[in-house]
Design a protein around this motif. Structure first.
Motif, mmCIF file in Angstrom:
data_model
loop_
_atom_site.group_PDB
_atom_site.id
_atom_site.type_symbol
_atom_site.label_atom_id
_atom_site.label_comp_id
_atom_site.label_asym_id
_atom_site.label_seq_id
_atom_site.Cartn_x
_atom_site.Cartn_y
_atom_site.Cartn_z
ATOM 1 N N PRO A 182 -0.497 -6.776 -10.389
ATOM 2 C CA PRO A 182 -1.782 -6.089 -10.317
ATOM 3 C C PRO A 182 -1.701 -4.854 -9.414
ATOM 4 C CG PRO A 182 -2.020 -8.413 -9.730
ATOM 5 C CD PRO A 182 -0.559 -8.123 -9.842
ATOM 6 N N PHE A 183 -2.448 -3.827 -9.794
ATOM 7 C CA PHE A 183 -2.505 -2.621 -8.976
ATOM 8 C C PHE A 183 -3.895 -2.016 -9.083
ATOM 9 C CE2 PHE A 183 -1.170 -1.296 -13.175
ATOM 10 C CZ PHE A 183 -1.918 -0.147 -13.415
ATOM 11 N N GLN A 184 -4.215 -1.209 -8.099
ATOM 12 C CA GLN A 184 -5.475 -0.476 -8.144
ATOM 13 C C GLN A 184 -5.288 0.878 -7.495
ATOM 14 O OE1 GLN A 184 -7.295 -3.464 -5.061
ATOM 15 N NE2 GLN A 184 -8.773 -1.846 -5.367
ATOM 16 N N GLU A 185 -6.019 1.850 -8.027
ATOM 17 C CA GLU A 185 -6.034 3.178 -7.437
ATOM 18 C C GLU A 185 -7.208 3.204 -6.465
ATOM 19 O OE1 GLU A 185 -5.607 6.463 -10.197
ATOM 20 O OE2 GLU A 185 -4.678 5.090 -11.630
ATOM 21 N N ALA A 186 -6.898 3.196 -5.186
ATOM 22 C CA ALA A 186 -7.931 3.119 -4.161
ATOM 23 C C ALA A 186 -7.352 3.588 -2.836
ATOM 24 C CB ALA A 186 -8.432 1.682 -4.026
ATOM 25 N N CYS A 187 -8.229 3.791 -1.878
ATOM 26 C CA CYS A 187 -7.813 4.174 -0.534
ATOM 27 C C CYS A 187 -7.813 2.915 0.341
ATOM 28 C CB CYS A 187 -8.751 5.220 0.035
ATOM 29 S SG CYS A 187 -8.392 5.648 1.748
ATOM 30 N N ASN A 196 8.331 11.425 -5.932
ATOM 31 C CA ASN A 196 9.373 10.611 -5.287
ATOM 32 C C ASN A 196 9.313 9.130 -5.642
ATOM 33 O OD1 ASN A 196 10.536 12.785 -3.786
ATOM 34 N ND2 ASN A 196 8.782 12.688 -2.419
ATOM 35 N N ILE A 197 8.216 8.685 -6.210
ATOM 36 C CA ILE A 197 8.026 7.250 -6.423
ATOM 37 C C ILE A 197 9.038 6.671 -7.407
ATOM 38 C CG2 ILE A 197 6.328 7.311 -8.302
ATOM 39 C CD1 ILE A 197 6.215 5.030 -5.222
ATOM 40 N N ASN A 212 -2.732 4.716 -3.197
ATOM 41 C CA ASN A 212 -3.642 5.564 -2.441
ATOM 42 C C ASN A 212 -3.745 6.942 -3.089
ATOM 43 O OD1 ASN A 212 -4.529 4.241 0.311
ATOM 44 N ND2 ASN A 212 -2.496 3.496 -0.200
ATOM 45 N N PRO A 213 -4.824 7.682 -2.810
ATOM 46 C CA PRO A 213 -4.996 9.005 -3.412
ATOM 47 C C PRO A 213 -3.754 9.881 -3.227
ATOM 48 C CG PRO A 213 -6.986 8.376 -2.270
ATOM 49 C CD PRO A 213 -5.944 7.336 -1.935
ATOM 50 N N GLY A 214 -3.322 10.478 -4.332
ATOM 51 C CA GLY A 214 -2.147 11.333 -4.303
ATOM 52 C C GLY A 214 -0.863 10.615 -4.680
ATOM 53 N N THR A 215 -0.933 9.286 -4.837
ATOM 54 C CA THR A 215 0.283 8.534 -5.166
ATOM 55 C C THR A 215 0.308 8.075 -6.613
ATOM 56 O OG1 THR A 215 -0.642 6.391 -4.534
ATOM 57 C CG2 THR A 215 0.458 7.664 -2.806
ATOM 58 N N GLU A 216 -0.703 8.433 -7.386
ATOM 59 C CA GLU A 216 -0.809 7.967 -8.762
ATOM 60 C C GLU A 216 0.410 8.397 -9.577
ATOM 61 O OE1 GLU A 216 -3.020 9.988 -7.293
ATOM 62 O OE2 GLU A 216 -4.870 8.871 -7.086
ATOM 63 N N SER A 260 0.853 -1.182 0.000
ATOM 64 C CA SER A 260 0.000 0.000 0.000
ATOM 65 C C SER A 260 0.897 1.243 0.000
ATOM 66 C CB SER A 260 -0.897 -0.019 1.246
ATOM 67 O OG SER A 260 -1.773 1.075 1.229
ATOM 68 N N LEU A 261 0.830 2.020 -1.068
ATOM 69 C CA LEU A 261 1.739 3.147 -1.230
ATOM 70 C C LEU A 261 1.115 4.477 -0.844
ATOM 71 C CD1 LEU A 261 3.396 2.258 -4.636
ATOM 72 C CD2 LEU A 261 4.411 2.097 -2.369
#
Length: 64
Positions: free
Chosen positions: A49-54, A12-13, A31-35, A5-6
């Motif tokens: 696999p990845f997902q944009e989610a909180c 910085n990523i 997580n929001p803001g890490t896209e 969970s990022l």
């Protein structure tokens, strides 16, 4: 590692992408803001696999 969970911002990523790929997590939650398009492309190419989610919302709603 099953789930990574990022919470690291896209500025910085890029410093962590190779380490994330070496870790080979079962999935990555952005997580929001890490896209990051760079990270998403790297994960896609590595078939991780990845997902944009909180993460907190996923936990609260039993979707984790």
């Amino acid at each position: 590692v099953d789930t990574l969970s990022l919470y690291v911002g896209p500025q910085n990523i890029h410093l962590l992408i190779s380490d994330i790929l070496k870790l080979k997590p079962g999935r990555v939650i952005l997580n929001p803001g890490t896209e990051s398009e760079e990270l998403k492309t790297a994960l896609h190419n590595a078939r991780i696999p990845f997902q944009e989610a909180c993460t907190l919302v996923l936990l609260k709603t039993n979707q984790f």
